[in-house]
Design a protein around this motif. Structure first.
Motif, short mmCIF file in Angstrom:
data_model
loop_
_atom_site.label_atom_id
_atom_site.label_comp_id
_atom_site.label_asym_id
_atom_site.label_seq_id
_atom_site.Cartn_x
_atom_site.Cartn_y
_atom_site.Cartn_z
N PHE B 429 0.62 -1.02 -0.05
CA PHE B 429 -0.25 0.20 0.07
C PHE B 429 0.86 1.21 -0.25
CE2 PHE B 429 -3.96 2.04 1.14
CZ PHE B 429 -3.48 3.22 1.39
N GLU B 430 2.04 1.59 0.70
CA GLU B 430 2.66 2.45 1.19
C GLU B 430 3.52 2.65 -0.29
OE1 GLU B 430 4.67 1.83 4.71
OE2 GLU B 430 3.14 2.49 6.01
N TYR B 431 3.95 1.78 -0.46
CA TYR B 431 4.44 2.02 -1.79
C TYR B 431 3.60 2.05 -3.21
CZ TYR B 431 7.26 0.27 -5.80
OH TYR B 431 8.40 0.67 -7.42
N ALA B 432 2.56 2.14 -3.04
CA ALA B 432 1.70 2.06 -4.26
C ALA B 432 1.83 3.76 -4.23
CB ALA B 432 0.75 1.29 -4.67
N PHE B 433 1.45 4.00 -3.12
CA PHE B 433 0.37 5.27 -2.74
C PHE B 433 2.13 6.03 -2.88
CE2 PHE B 433 -3.89 5.97 -2.15
CZ PHE B 433 -4.08 4.48 -2.75
N GLY B 434 3.44 5.73 -2.55
CA GLY B 434 4.33 6.25 -2.57
C GLY B 434 4.43 7.12 -3.51
N GLN B 435 4.36 6.38 -4.73
CA GLN B 435 4.68 7.30 -6.51
C GLN B 435 4.47 8.03 -6.71
OE1 GLN B 435 4.01 3.73 -8.79
NE2 GLN B 435 5.56 2.27 -7.59
N PHE B 436 3.00 8.10 -6.53
CA PHE B 436 2.21 9.85 -6.27
C PHE B 436 2.42 10.74 -5.19
CE2 PHE B 436 0.94 7.97 -10.32
CZ PHE B 436 1.25 6.53 -10.58
N TYR B 437 2.86 9.78 -3.98
CA TYR B 437 2.10 11.24 -2.45
C TYR B 437 3.49 11.32 -1.51
CZ TYR B 437 -2.84 11.18 -3.64
OH TYR B 437 -4.17 11.46 -4.46
N GLU B 438 3.75 12.15 -0.67
CA GLU B 438 4.92 12.04 0.01
C GLU B 438 3.85 12.06 1.00
OE1 GLU B 438 6.64 15.58 -1.21
OE2 GLU B 438 5.28 16.18 0.49
N THR B 439 3.96 11.12 1.98
CA THR B 439 2.91 10.97 3.40
C THR B 439 3.92 11.48 4.91
OG1 THR B 439 3.46 8.13 3.33
CG2 THR B 439 2.91 8.87 4.60
N HIS B 440 2.57 12.19 4.46
CA HIS B 440 2.93 12.95 5.90
C HIS B 440 3.23 12.91 7.52
CE1 HIS B 440 3.48 17.24 4.23
NE2 HIS B 440 3.58 16.66 3.34
N VAL B 441 2.13 11.88 6.98
CA VAL B 441 1.86 11.43 8.86
C VAL B 441 0.58 9.65 9.18
CG1 VAL B 441 0.65 11.61 11.28
CG2 VAL B 441 0.83 12.98 9.83
#
Lengths: 66, 460
Positions: B429-441
């Motif tokens: 999940f974090e990998y897929a979303f990490g391609q388009f977003y930076e995680t703040h929290v």
């Protein structure tokens, strides 16, 4: 008069539909009488009860009719 | 120059809407001068605006878009988000129908009448439907039938009757039939018993027969004396009674009881609400889209904090319940709408430009995707990466919830199928979303195993 007529048809850009027009004339004639009585009765009722129909009071409720 | 004209604003010769420098204007053509002056001077305009029934406007000195035709240029009040009748729940469509009839009655009192009754003339400001087409009126001459009667029946009465008596999902026919649902089709889909209902029998069944019988015949539309004012008011009154008699009860669909059967402890649920509130407060978005909003519990956190919030859900019952609550609390910042995220509203109409696709009506400042992604991945086989990519097109900030496979909700989705979702875990999940977003929290929610993320779209 001719100009008035042509302006009328131009403003009426929507196609009302021939069948719809004819039905409406029939229905409205039927319903007009019943409506007149309905309005008359409301007026009579209004004379006997204190009128609580204030425009701002009932507005939002009436608009949704639910 | 013509590029600025709104692509849906071409049918009415009275005028049209256009953009200039990011602002919306309405040109009133000289052809419409008499009716416009009547609207303003008869008291109808002030009456409508005062009661919040129509958008207000200012007359401006802005140069016209097509000066050779122009009489005035107006700057109308805008509604913030445009929605379409095929996205409305039953209650919203009914509210829009009743508003149209109410406006027609008011117009008649001021010597005017509506020359069209299109559902696209109505928009929503919070829970309230409002007329946005200022040029919909023309002078009333007693004796004239209501020219918009057919359109009213097709745009409003037909879909409402189908939703109430056949299936609520039939409002989707409005997506295919842009001028309302044809009455002969409606007649075929409605149950027999509706013929015995006076209103539906007359305005739909007999109406459909009349249309067929008189099709192509010339009817004199210019001679008066056909329908008296009282008769016309009787017709409008009957349409109103008929619409008011239509009801749809939202229950029995899978989502209405959703919250009863979750994994959450009450504590975890409250924890999640707290964190959603915290994330929204941190970002302070003006416009929030809550995807898969269900009955709007979390949407209300956003709207409560002052954000204009659209609460989308695939289930008409959930949207209906949400809307009924909005009406009850007179909600100003929340608009519930029906939407299938795997098949969102497309661009429709002439040249596919009259009605905009969902994505053209964005973007939002923030997207909420709570308890949603597992439905898209597991029930709809949409890969995580594609979900992240699509969300990134919809808005800058994202509050998204990861629900692990161990959760009872996900177990239920897997119950009837083979688990082919090898990449569905927190790292994937974090990998897929990490391609388009930076995680703040990344925040764990109580003891539920779920994780709530606050993410911001990457700049490219």
């Amino acid at each position: 008069m001719k100009i008035l007529l042509s302006t009328f048809t131009l403003m009426m850009y929507l196609d009302p539909g021939s069948g719809s027009f004819i039905l409406q004339i029939l229905l409205a004639a039927l319903l007009g009488g019943a409506y007149a009585i309905k309005v008359y009765w409301k007026k009579i009722k209004g004379l006997f009860s204190s009128s609580q129909e204030r425009k701002d009071g009932t507005q939002t409720e009436q608009r949704h009719g639910e | 120059m013509e590029n600025n004209v709104h692509p849906a604003s071409f049918r009415d010769p009275s005028g049209f809407v256009f953009w200039r420098d990011g602002k919306l204007f309405r040109q009133v053509n000289r052809l419409y001068q008499k009716d416009y002056d009547c609207l303003m001077q008869s008291g109808l305009y002030s009456s409508l605006v005062q009661d919040g029934l129509m958008v207000a406007h200012e007359e401006t000195k802005e140069p016209a878009e097509l000066p050779e035709l122009a009489y005035r240029v107006l700057k109308p009040e805008t509604v913030g988000f445009i929605s379409y009748p095929y996205e409305w729940c039953f209650g919203q469509l009914k509210g829009a129908a009743l508003l149209t009839l109410h406006i027609q009655r008011l117009a008649l009192e001021h010597g005017m009448t509506l020359k069209d009754a299109s559902a696209y003339n109505i928009q929503f400001l919070g829970y309230q439907p409002i007329l946005i087409d200022t040029l919909s009126f023309e002078e009333y001459h007693e004796g004239e039938p209501w020219v918009a009667y057919r359109q009213f029946c097709q745009h409003f009465l037909a879909p409402l009757a189908l939703m109430a008596f056949t299936d609520v999902r039939l409002s989707q026919l409005l997506r295919v039939c842009l001028d309302g649902i044809p009455l002969d089709l409606t007649r075929r889909l409605l149950p027999w018993k509706t013929r015995w209902n006076f209103g539906l029998g007359a305005h739909i069944h007999v109406h459909a027969l009349a249309q067929k019988h008189y099709a192509g015949q010339r009817v004199s539309t210019t001679t008066g004396g056909k329908v008296s004012k009282m008769a016309l008011q009787g017709l409008i009154d009957n349409l109103e009674v008929t619409v008011k008699s239509l009801f749809w009860k939202p229950s029995g669909t899978e989502w209405a009881d959703y919250y009863q059967a979750t994994n959450y402890s009450d504590r975890a649920f409250e924890d999640k609400k707290l964190w959603v509130r915290e994330f929204i407060s941190r970002v302070h978005p003006s416009m929030v889209w809550d995807l898969g909003a269900n009955t709007g519990i979390f949407s209300r956190i956003a709207s409560g904090l002052g954000a204009k919030t659209i609460a989308f859900d695939i289930d008409p019952a959930a949207v209906e319940l949400n809307y009924q609550e909005c009406v009850r609390t007179k909600e100003k910042n929340l608009l519930p709408l029906v939407l299938d995220l795997t098949n969102p509203s497309p661009a429709l109409g002439w040249a596919n430009t009259e009605r905009q696709a969902l994505i053209e009506r964005g973007e939002a400042d923030m997207i909420l995707a709570l308890a949603l992604v597992h439905h898209l991945t597991i029930s709809n086989n949409v890969p995580l990466q594609l979900i992240a990519k699509y969300f990134a097109r919809l808005g800058e900030w994202l509050v998204v919830e990861f629900v692990p496979k161990s959760d009872s909700q996900v177990q239920r989705l897997l119950a009837s199928r083979k688990d082919i979702f090898t990449e569905y875990h927190q790292q994937g999940f974090e990998y897929a979303f990490g391609q388009f977003y930076e995680t703040h929290v990344a925040q764990s929610i109580g003891d539920s195993g779920r994780v709530l993320y606050l993410m911001r779209r990457r700049k490219y």
